[in-house]
Design a protein around this motif. Structure first.
Motif, mmCIF file in Angstrom:
data_model
loop_
_atom_site.group_PDB
_atom_site.id
_atom_site.type_symbol
_atom_site.label_atom_id
_atom_site.label_comp_id
_atom_site.label_asym_id
_atom_site.label_seq_id
_atom_site.Cartn_x
_atom_site.Cartn_y
_atom_site.Cartn_z
ATOM 1 N N MET A 1 4.574 -2.355 6.740
ATOM 2 C CA MET A 1 5.280 -1.799 5.622
ATOM 3 C C MET A 1 6.231 -2.808 5.012
ATOM 4 S SD MET A 1 5.890 2.233 6.598
ATOM 5 C CE MET A 1 7.600 1.972 6.804
ATOM 6 N N SER A 2 6.322 -3.988 5.577
ATOM 7 C CA SER A 2 7.223 -4.972 5.015
ATOM 8 C C SER A 2 6.734 -5.375 3.641
ATOM 9 C CB SER A 2 7.325 -6.183 5.938
ATOM 10 O OG SER A 2 6.070 -6.804 6.030
ATOM 11 N N GLY A 3 7.669 -5.568 2.715
ATOM 12 C CA GLY A 3 7.334 -5.948 1.370
ATOM 13 C C GLY A 3 6.959 -4.782 0.478
ATOM 14 N N ALA A 4 6.686 -3.626 1.045
ATOM 15 C CA ALA A 4 6.330 -2.461 0.250
ATOM 16 C C ALA A 4 7.592 -1.796 -0.284
ATOM 17 C CB ALA A 4 5.548 -1.460 1.098
ATOM 18 N N LYS A 5 7.495 -1.292 -1.494
ATOM 19 C CA LYS A 5 8.626 -0.598 -2.090
ATOM 20 C C LYS A 5 8.823 0.749 -1.398
ATOM 21 C CE LYS A 5 10.440 1.060 -6.421
ATOM 22 N NZ LYS A 5 10.197 1.280 -7.834
ATOM 23 N N ARG A 6 10.032 1.006 -0.961
ATOM 24 C CA ARG A 6 10.333 2.279 -0.311
ATOM 25 C C ARG A 6 10.605 3.335 -1.367
ATOM 26 N NH1 ARG A 6 10.692 1.913 5.126
ATOM 27 N NH2 ARG A 6 11.068 -0.156 5.916
ATOM 28 N N ARG A 36 9.361 6.705 6.698
ATOM 29 C CA ARG A 36 10.250 6.626 7.875
ATOM 30 C C ARG A 36 10.174 7.898 8.708
ATOM 31 N NH1 ARG A 36 14.442 2.588 7.983
ATOM 32 N NH2 ARG A 36 15.531 4.047 9.334
ATOM 33 N N LEU A 37 9.868 9.020 8.073
ATOM 34 C CA LEU A 37 9.739 10.290 8.796
ATOM 35 C C LEU A 37 8.473 10.315 9.646
ATOM 36 C CD1 LEU A 37 10.697 13.260 9.241
ATOM 37 C CD2 LEU A 37 9.305 13.849 7.252
ATOM 38 N N ILE A 38 7.369 9.847 9.084
ATOM 39 C CA ILE A 38 6.094 9.988 9.789
ATOM 40 C C ILE A 38 5.683 8.761 10.590
ATOM 41 C CG2 ILE A 38 5.246 11.694 8.144
ATOM 42 C CD1 ILE A 38 3.444 9.527 6.969
ATOM 43 N N VAL A 39 6.310 7.613 10.346
ATOM 44 C CA VAL A 39 5.940 6.387 11.062
ATOM 45 C C VAL A 39 7.101 5.963 11.947
ATOM 46 C CG1 VAL A 39 5.255 3.979 10.822
ATOM 47 C CG2 VAL A 39 4.418 5.672 9.181
ATOM 48 N N THR A 40 6.935 6.116 13.250
ATOM 49 C CA THR A 40 8.002 5.727 14.180
ATOM 50 C C THR A 40 7.779 4.330 14.746
ATOM 51 O OG1 THR A 40 6.857 6.858 15.974
ATOM 52 C CG2 THR A 40 8.571 8.093 14.810
ATOM 53 N N ASN A 41 6.541 3.857 14.716
ATOM 54 C CA ASN A 41 6.220 2.529 15.225
ATOM 55 C C ASN A 41 5.272 1.844 14.236
ATOM 56 O OD1 ASN A 41 5.625 0.250 16.663
ATOM 57 N ND2 ASN A 41 5.273 1.325 18.592
ATOM 58 N N PRO A 42 5.818 1.217 13.174
ATOM 59 C CA PRO A 42 4.969 0.664 12.109
ATOM 60 C C PRO A 42 3.891 -0.303 12.585
ATOM 61 C CG PRO A 42 7.276 0.580 11.464
ATOM 62 C CD PRO A 42 7.246 0.996 12.913
ATOM 63 N N ALA A 43 4.165 -1.099 13.596
ATOM 64 C CA ALA A 43 3.193 -2.097 14.045
ATOM 65 C C ALA A 43 1.954 -1.460 14.662
ATOM 66 C CB ALA A 43 3.841 -3.046 15.047
ATOM 67 N N SER A 44 2.061 -0.216 15.109
ATOM 68 C CA SER A 44 0.916 0.413 15.771
ATOM 69 C C SER A 44 0.458 1.688 15.066
ATOM 70 C CB SER A 44 1.269 0.728 17.227
ATOM 71 O OG SER A 44 2.300 1.684 17.275
ATOM 72 N N THR A 45 0.864 1.891 13.822
ATOM 73 C CA THR A 45 0.526 3.114 13.107
ATOM 74 C C THR A 45 -0.471 2.827 11.986
ATOM 75 O OG1 THR A 45 2.681 4.062 13.618
ATOM 76 C CG2 THR A 45 1.470 5.065 11.813
ATOM 77 N N PHE A 46 -1.480 3.681 11.907
ATOM 78 C CA PHE A 46 -2.545 3.560 10.923
ATOM 79 C C PHE A 46 -2.827 4.933 10.339
ATOM 80 C CE2 PHE A 46 -2.902 0.313 14.078
ATOM 81 C CZ PHE A 46 -3.218 -0.827 13.358
ATOM 82 N N MET A 47 -3.473 4.964 9.180
ATOM 83 C CA MET A 47 -3.889 6.233 8.576
ATOM 84 C C MET A 47 -5.402 6.261 8.457
ATOM 85 S SD MET A 47 -1.061 7.112 5.689
ATOM 86 C CE MET A 47 -1.730 8.750 5.447
ATOM 87 N N TRP A 48 -5.954 7.452 8.664
ATOM 88 C CA TRP A 48 -7.387 7.675 8.511
ATOM 89 C C TRP A 48 -7.575 8.864 7.567
ATOM 90 C CZ3 TRP A 48 -11.344 5.413 11.699
ATOM 91 C CH2 TRP A 48 -10.870 4.522 12.658
ATOM 92 N N ARG A 49 -8.604 8.843 6.759
ATOM 93 C CA ARG A 49 -8.978 9.996 5.944
ATOM 94 C C ARG A 49 -9.918 10.842 6.781
ATOM 95 N NH1 ARG A 49 -8.938 11.075 0.267
ATOM 96 N NH2 ARG A 49 -9.304 13.312 0.187
ATOM 97 N N VAL A 50 -9.640 12.130 6.891
ATOM 98 C CA VAL A 50 -10.433 13.042 7.719
ATOM 99 C C VAL A 50 -11.611 13.575 6.908
ATOM 100 C CG1 VAL A 50 -10.397 15.229 8.994
ATOM 101 C CG2 VAL A 50 -8.405 13.699 9.051
ATOM 102 N N VAL A 51 -12.782 13.560 7.524
ATOM 103 C CA VAL A 51 -13.977 14.129 6.920
ATOM 104 C C VAL A 51 -14.576 15.089 7.936
ATOM 105 C CG1 VAL A 51 -16.287 13.640 6.017
ATOM 106 C CG2 VAL A 51 -14.416 12.048 5.570
ATOM 107 N N GLY A 52 -14.761 16.337 7.546
ATOM 108 C CA GLY A 52 -15.372 17.325 8.430
ATOM 109 C C GLY A 52 -14.388 18.412 8.843
ATOM 110 N N ARG A 53 -14.906 19.397 9.584
ATOM 111 C CA ARG A 53 -14.120 20.589 9.927
ATOM 112 C C ARG A 53 -13.972 20.804 11.435
ATOM 113 N NH1 ARG A 53 -12.839 24.035 6.470
ATOM 114 N NH2 ARG A 53 -13.353 25.880 7.693
#
Length: 139
Positions: A1-6, A36-53
């Motif tokens: 997240m470094s360099g990204a606008k907060r 900052r609410l959802i990411v407690t450890n930026p170096a090890s946090t990733f997002m995935w788009r969920v497909v399916g039920r």
């Protein structure tokens, strides 16, 4: 997240009622940076788009975004990203009789997850949040 606008979003002082309407306060309690609410450890946090039920009973729907922290140790009832035979998939960690942990779906319409002896499964990370778009951005 470094360099990204907060981005700071105003946080209202009174909780949002999801039942009968209640008068809202006319003041803002604080400003909140959602990352900052959802990411407690930026170096090890990733997002995935969920497909399916397969995870609807865990509150994770088709089209949601899953926030995954690789630094956490999975435990019973966690939702995890499991790589099964090379394919990433969201699964629920369940405790079997005897205390062993296993993976399963979180959808009552699906039978239990059964892996054959040749299958390989690896826990990639723990889902800490799922974000549901209620008005998806136009593409």
């Amino acid at each position: 997240m470094s360099g990204a606008k907060r981005i700071q979003i105003p946080m209202m002082g009174r909780p949002l009622c999801a039942g009968f309407p209640s008068p809202a306060d006319d003041y803002v309690e604080e400003a909140l940076d959602p990352a900052r609410l959802i990411v407690t450890n930026p170096a090890s946090t990733f997002m995935w788009r969920v497909v399916g039920r397969s995870m609807i009973a865990a509150g994770i729907n088709d089209g949601d975004y899953a926030v995954v922290d690789r630094s956490l140790t999975p435990k019973a009832d966690d939702v995890v990203v499991a790589v099964i035979d090379g394919l990433p998939s969201a699964k629920r960690v369940v405790r079997l009789r005897g205390g062993r942990l296993a993976l399963d779906f979180a959808n009552p319409d699906m039978g239990p997850l059964i892996l054959d002896e040749a299958s390989e499964a690896l826990i990639w990370g723990v889902v800490t949040w799922s974000l549901t778009p209620h008005r998806p951005a136009s593409r």
